[in-house]
Design a protein around this motif. Structure first.
Motif, PDB file in Angstrom:
ATOM      1  N   LYS A  93       0.832  -1.203   0.000  1.00  0.00           N
ATOM      2  CA  LYS A  93       0.000   0.000   0.000  1.00  0.00           C
ATOM      3  C   LYS A  93       0.871   1.260   0.000  1.00  0.00           C
ATOM      4  CE  LYS A  93      -3.707  -0.034   2.558  1.00  0.00           C
ATOM      5  NZ  LYS A  93      -4.630   0.061   3.719  1.00  0.00           N
ATOM      6  N   LYS A  94       1.918   1.265   0.831  1.00  0.00           N
ATOM      7  CA  LYS A  94       2.832   2.415   0.868  1.00  0.00           C
ATOM      8  C   LYS A  94       3.539   2.588  -0.474  1.00  0.00           C
ATOM      9  CE  LYS A  94       3.759   2.334   5.848  1.00  0.00           C
ATOM     10  NZ  LYS A  94       4.776   2.057   6.894  1.00  0.00           N
ATOM     11  N   GLU A  95       3.938   1.475  -1.077  1.00  0.00           N
ATOM     12  CA  GLU A  95       4.603   1.524  -2.376  1.00  0.00           C
ATOM     13  C   GLU A  95       3.664   2.096  -3.446  1.00  0.00           C
ATOM     14  OE1 GLU A  95       6.163  -1.647  -5.699  1.00  0.00           O
ATOM     15  OE2 GLU A  95       6.344  -2.224  -3.581  1.00  0.00           O
ATOM     16  N   LEU A  96       2.391   1.698  -3.399  1.00  0.00           N
ATOM     17  CA  LEU A  96       1.410   2.194  -4.370  1.00  0.00           C
ATOM     18  C   LEU A  96       1.158   3.684  -4.189  1.00  0.00           C
ATOM     19  CD1 LEU A  96      -1.179  -0.743  -4.387  1.00  0.00           C
ATOM     20  CD2 LEU A  96       0.337  -0.058  -6.255  1.00  0.00           C
ATOM     21  N   PHE A  97       1.094   4.141  -2.938  1.00  0.00           N
ATOM     22  CA  PHE A  97       0.906   5.573  -2.679  1.00  0.00           C
ATOM     23  C   PHE A  97       2.086   6.376  -3.232  1.00  0.00           C
ATOM     24  CE2 PHE A  97      -2.380   4.720   0.673  1.00  0.00           C
ATOM     25  CZ  PHE A  97      -3.333   5.576   0.155  1.00  0.00           C
ATOM     26  N   ARG A  98       3.300   5.846  -3.035  1.00  0.00           N
ATOM     27  CA  ARG A  98       4.486   6.537  -3.556  1.00  0.00           C
ATOM     28  C   ARG A  98       4.452   6.587  -5.082  1.00  0.00           C
ATOM     29  NH1 ARG A  98       7.227   3.799   0.715  1.00  0.00           N
ATOM     30  NH2 ARG A  98       7.755   2.091  -0.701  1.00  0.00           N
ATOM     31  N   LYS A  99       4.036   5.484  -5.685  1.00  0.00           N
ATOM     32  CA  LYS A  99       3.954   5.426  -7.153  1.00  0.00           C
ATOM     33  C   LYS A  99       2.892   6.390  -7.671  1.00  0.00           C
ATOM     34  CE  LYS A  99       2.868   2.345 -10.999  1.00  0.00           C
ATOM     35  NZ  LYS A  99       3.778   3.039 -11.925  1.00  0.00           N
TER      36      LYS A  99
END
Length: 269
Positions: A93-99
């Protein structure tokens, strides 16, 4: 309700030949909702069905499958895609928000000058497209009844917005003041890095603009469009309806961005 919190990421991990979307395109699927697209049709239908099957498995973490886009799937692309399915945990989820933040910040920018009927209609169209846009006016009251207030900016010196804008931006100029329109067009031309400069108005207004620019020593009209909205495409009596102008102008701007390679192909929208 508990299942609504469980989400699967479907990503096009790779593709061969012709396929609806490029590698790294992705979508999110929960038990009852989905966001984004990997290409539609039976490919997406089957992928969403598989993702929801995974949601019902307690130990599902990740899976990968290759799908041929041929007659068996009722599609005629002829290529194939490898889809990766991942359960969305806190780390992902954190990775998707950063992307998402990176994708959105990298989108091409559109500056709309003038919050009249056409300006607002264009803003409403652009909210669904992969661009960052800002609606600018020097009159506070023009924003009072507009639903996209977070996309509005009051500016008493609107030409400064052009001076400090990003390279490769688009400028839509449709204020209530012809003199201000001319000034904004001049500012955008002088910056000399616009993907698109569009001014609303008649052929007579454009002729006056060109004469004024020549008298001011400006002869390069790079990427200047006037009238805006796929000029020459006549829709008869509907041509001057703000919403029709907005649709045609949005298409014109998107084409200009495509020609300057301004799009981030991985944007989830």
């Amino acid at each position: 309700m508990k299942n609504e919190k469980k989400i699967v990421l479907i990503k096009v991990d790779s593709k061969r030949g012709s396929a609806p979307r490029d590698s790294d395109t992705y979508m999110l699927v929960s038990e009852k909702r989905q966001c984004g697209t990997i290409g539609g049709g039976l490919l997406e239908f089957e992928a969403v069905k598989r993702a929801r099957d995974y949601l019902r498995l307690k130990n599902f973490l990740e899976d990968e499958t290759r799908i041929s886009l041929g007659p068996k799937l009722g599609q005629c692309c002829g290529g194939s895609v490898t889809l990766k399915f991942q359960k969305v945990n806190l780390s992902l989820k954190k990775e998707l928000f950063r992307k998402l933040e990176s994708d959105v910040s990298g989108l091409p920018k559109v500056y709309i000058f003038g919050a009249g009927h056409v300006g607002k209609a264009i803003a409403r169209q652009l909210q669904f497209l992969p661009v960052n846009f800002l609606l600018i006016d020097n009159r506070t009251e023009m924003f009072e009844d507009f639903e996209l207030k977070e996309k509005c900016k009051l500016s008493v010196i609107p030409e400064s917005e052009i001076r400090f804008s990003s390279e490769g931006s688009a400028y839509l100029i449709l204020t209530h003041d012809h003199a201000l329109d001319f000034l904004l067009v001049k500012e955008a031309l002088l910056k000399n890095d616009a993907a698109y400069i569009g001014m609303i108005g008649s052929k007579t207004k454009k002729a006056r603009l060109l004469k004024w620019l020549r008298n001011d020593g400006i002869f390069s009209l790079k990427n200047l469009h006037s009238p805006i909205g796929l000029a020459g495409f006549n829709l008869g009596p509907t041509s001057n309806i703000p919403e029709v102008i907005a649709v045609m102008t949005a298409a014109e701007v998107m084409k200009a961005f495509q020609l300057t390679n301004s799009f981030n192909k991985n944007y989830i929208g």
